[in-house]
Design an enzyme around this catalytic site. Structure first.
Site, PDB file in Angstrom:
ATOM      1  N   HIS A  43       0.832  -1.212   0.000  1.00 48.35           N
ATOM      2  CA  HIS A  43       0.000   0.000   0.000  1.00 48.35           C
ATOM      3  C   HIS A  43       0.861   1.254   0.000  1.00 48.35           C
ATOM      4  O   HIS A  43       0.473   2.287   0.516  1.00 48.35           O
ATOM      5  CB  HIS A  43      -0.912   0.023   1.236  1.00 48.35           C
ATOM      6  CG  HIS A  43      -1.720  -1.210   1.422  1.00 48.35           C
ATOM      7  ND1 HIS A  43      -1.511  -2.098   2.459  1.00 48.35           N
ATOM      8  CD2 HIS A  43      -2.728  -1.728   0.679  1.00 48.35           C
ATOM      9  CE1 HIS A  43      -2.373  -3.086   2.361  1.00 48.35           C
ATOM     10  NE2 HIS A  43      -3.111  -2.896   1.287  1.00 48.35           N
ATOM     11  N   PRO A  60      22.995   2.688 -40.984  1.00 49.46           N
ATOM     12  CA  PRO A  60      23.971   2.193 -40.000  1.00 49.46           C
ATOM     13  C   PRO A  60      24.563   0.836 -40.381  1.00 49.46           C
ATOM     14  O   PRO A  60      25.761   0.601 -40.201  1.00 49.46           O
ATOM     15  CB  PRO A  60      23.146   2.091 -38.708  1.00 49.46           C
ATOM     16  CG  PRO A  60      22.006   3.034 -38.906  1.00 49.46           C
ATOM     17  CD  PRO A  60      21.690   2.992 -40.360  1.00 49.46           C
TER      18      PRO A  60
END
EC number: 2.7.1.28
Length: 592
Positions: free
Chosen positions: A226, A578
């Protein structure tokens, strides 16, 4: 403070009820009492079986409603988020599913609101003639005895184990209320759980909620479900170090304040690894393997259960739970460890219990289930061809080192036009070959045989390089080996022919990439075709360079770059592909 993001729900919408309706819509086996937020199994005959009811605050799904089903819960009651349901809601579940003859077990997590509300209902129900037993789960070891004498430790993921064991035990024809409740207490008393998370959780349905998230380099140990704080650790430790610390806290008897369960080296036990909410399945299974590798106990766990059992919305964490089975045998509670394992293995149709219910006999096979690959002892492909091993090694190293030197540039380009991993992928392949040149005597032994050498390089590439580029390199190299194998000698003509055939009859069968598609083929094809036409290596390298340079002006047709707007590339002044840059670096380094 950081603003948490969630989907925007309707104003004043009861989001807890909304999700319960969704759960029931997806599960034809259960019904919903909408007014009371009670999910129940209308098919369980509680005049013939013990009723098992659980509940608590919402926000821990699949707990509690997801565990309603055969051989698990008969009903589950949901409060609002992180808040206990009211006594009225709980009593509705009792009256709907409980029978006064067989009795009811209520399972709650050990939080003040849950124990008070469910406990009050248990007493009221008793006054109306119901037989009720309450089992409170308290498996958290982060809470010490001195820290919270009044409430005790919290209920965490171990709650799911209690649900599953009692759910299956309660369905047996001869089950008795006191005995099954006693089993629940015995399981609880031999459970330990500890949680760790990279960050706090945030609650959906709350606009503009501010959460004090952890810093980027912090992890929290021992936090509650919680948002109760734990201990912050900075910087984030390596996973093995974190898990060793967690296991030490779970198992060590040195900290008397937090030592709750004795474990001997020969004890039988169950391991449960829980996703607190925001951990991917990928990482959860990786975490599980790290837990198994670091367990200090002599025996392997008798069961390994991995899933999201008890969550806290999107908290990116996990918890480790251990259930000592041998201790339960020593206590002689009327049920044995074998019974508990049988209850864990009992099939259920409750959607929240996601571990596959394997037959107990399948779990009993404790042999190592990881086997050697049939490829491990595959005979090396060799030939009678001979080359200068020393010269080849020098050229190969030069090409690979040149590629590694260009890796930062390749990675930068790929972050602009792809997913940023091209440089890393190529570097992984290069490093695997360099490592073999340094450490692999079998590889170095065959450097004078181009077929054997390229065959092994192909394996290194396949093992170390993923993605499209790894596949392209592997296919091309495999085809190259096949065409070199039939050559009678190694010279410019036979090598040029082998390259040409590997490209046009090999690689091109499996990809539509050609010159102009803005891929590594824009470097490869000009090199191969020019070498085939001229048998001049320097001209072939120059053609490869021009092809690579031209990719700055091309629009991508393949891969992730095809989704990038051409205007973005132009705005950057033209970005070369690339993969083409990487292959050019390899070629230029090799041919120096």
């Amino acid at each position: 403070m950081t603003l948490a993001k969630h989907w925007v729900y309707n104003k004043d919408e009861d989001i807890v009820l909304t999700q319960l309706k969704g759960l029931v819509a997806a599960n034809p086996y259960v019904h919903l009492i909408a007014d009371e937020k009670v999910v129940f199994n209308p098919h369980s005959d509680t005049s013939k079986k013990i009723t098992v009811i659980s509940g608590g605050g919402a926000g821990h799904e699949p707990l509690h409603g997801g565990y309603v089903g055969e051989n698990l819960l008969d009903a589950a009651v949901s409060g609002q988020i992180f808040a206990s349901p009211s006594t009225k809601q709980i009593m509705a579940a009792i009256k709907k599913k409980s029978d006064k003859s067989k009795g009811t077990i209520i399972v709650v997590k050990n939080y003040t609101g849950d124990v008070l509300h469910f406990g009050l209902v248990a007493e009221r129900a008793k006054s109306e003639g119901y037989k009720v037993e309450l089992v409170a789960v308290s498996d958290d070891v982060a809470v010490g005895r001195e820290q919270n004498k009044m409430v005790g430790r919290r209920g965490l993921a171990g709650t799911a184990l209690v649900h599953k064991v009692l759910g299956a035990a309660s369905a047996e024809e001869k089950a008795e209320l006191k005995a099954v409740a006693g089993l629940g207490h015995a399981v609880n008393e031999n459970l330990v759980t500890l949680a760790a998370s990279l960050d706090r959780t945030s609650v959906p349905g709350k606009a503009e909620q501010e959460i004090e998230f952890n810093a980027n380099d912090e992890v929290e140990l021992g936090l509650g479900i919680h948002n109760e704080p734990g201990t912050k650790i900075k910087p984030i430790p390596k996973l093995d170090d974190l898990i060793k610390d967690m296991l030490r806290k779970l198992l060590s008897a040195e900290d008397k304040d937090r030592h709750y369960v004795d474990f001997d080296g020969d004890d039988e036990y169950v391991l449960l690894v829980n996703n607190i909410g925001g951990t991917s399945s990928f990482e959860l299974y990786a975490i599980t393997e790290h837990v198994l590798q670091n367990l200090p106990l002599k025996k392997k766990p008798t069961r390994v259960l991995v899933s999201d059992f008890v969550t806290s919305f999107n908290s990116p964490g996990f918890s480790i739970t251990l259930l000592n089975l041998s201790n339960i045998d020593k206590r002689k509670v009327g049920y044995s460890s074998k019974d508990i394992l049988r209850f864990l293995d009992t099939p259920t149709n409750a959607p929240g219990w996601k571990p596959k219910s394997y037959a107990s006999k399948d779990w009993d096979i404790q042999s190592d289930r990881q086997e050697d690959s049939p490829m491990k002892h595959q005979a090396l492909l060799t030939s009678d061809l001979k080359i200068d091993a020393k010269s080849f090694e020098e050229h190969l190293k030069s090409g690979l080192e040149n590629l590694l030197k260009e890796e930062p540039k390749i990675t930068h380009y790929d972050t602009l036009v792809g997913d940023g991993d091209c440089g890393e992928t190529l570097a992984a392949g290069a490093n695997s070959i360099l490592k073999a040149l340094k450490d692999d005597s079998q590889f170095k032994k065959h450097l004078s045989d181009p077929v054997a050498t390229l065959s092994q390089i192909t394996e290194f590439v396949e093992d170390s390089m993923g993605g499209t580029s790894g596949g392209i390199y592997s296919i091309f190299l495999t085809a190259l080996v096949q065409h070199l194998k039939v050559a009678e000698k190694v010279d410019h003509e036979t090598v040029a022919n082998a390259f040409h055939n590997a490209l046009h009859e090999g690689l091109f069968k499996y990809t539509k990439a050609r010159i102009g598609g803005r891929t590594l083929v824009d470097t490869l094809q000009p090199f191969v075709d020019t070498f085939q036409d001229t048998k001049d290596l320097s001209k072939a390298v120059e053609a490869a360079r021009k092809g690579c340079e031209e990719t700055k002006n091309l629009e991508a047709s393949f891969g992730r770059a095809s989704y990038v707007d051409k205007k973005e590339l132009e705005a950057e002044g033209g970005i070369p592909d690339p993969g083409a840059v990487g292959l050019l670096a390899l070629i230029q380094g090799f041919t120096k």
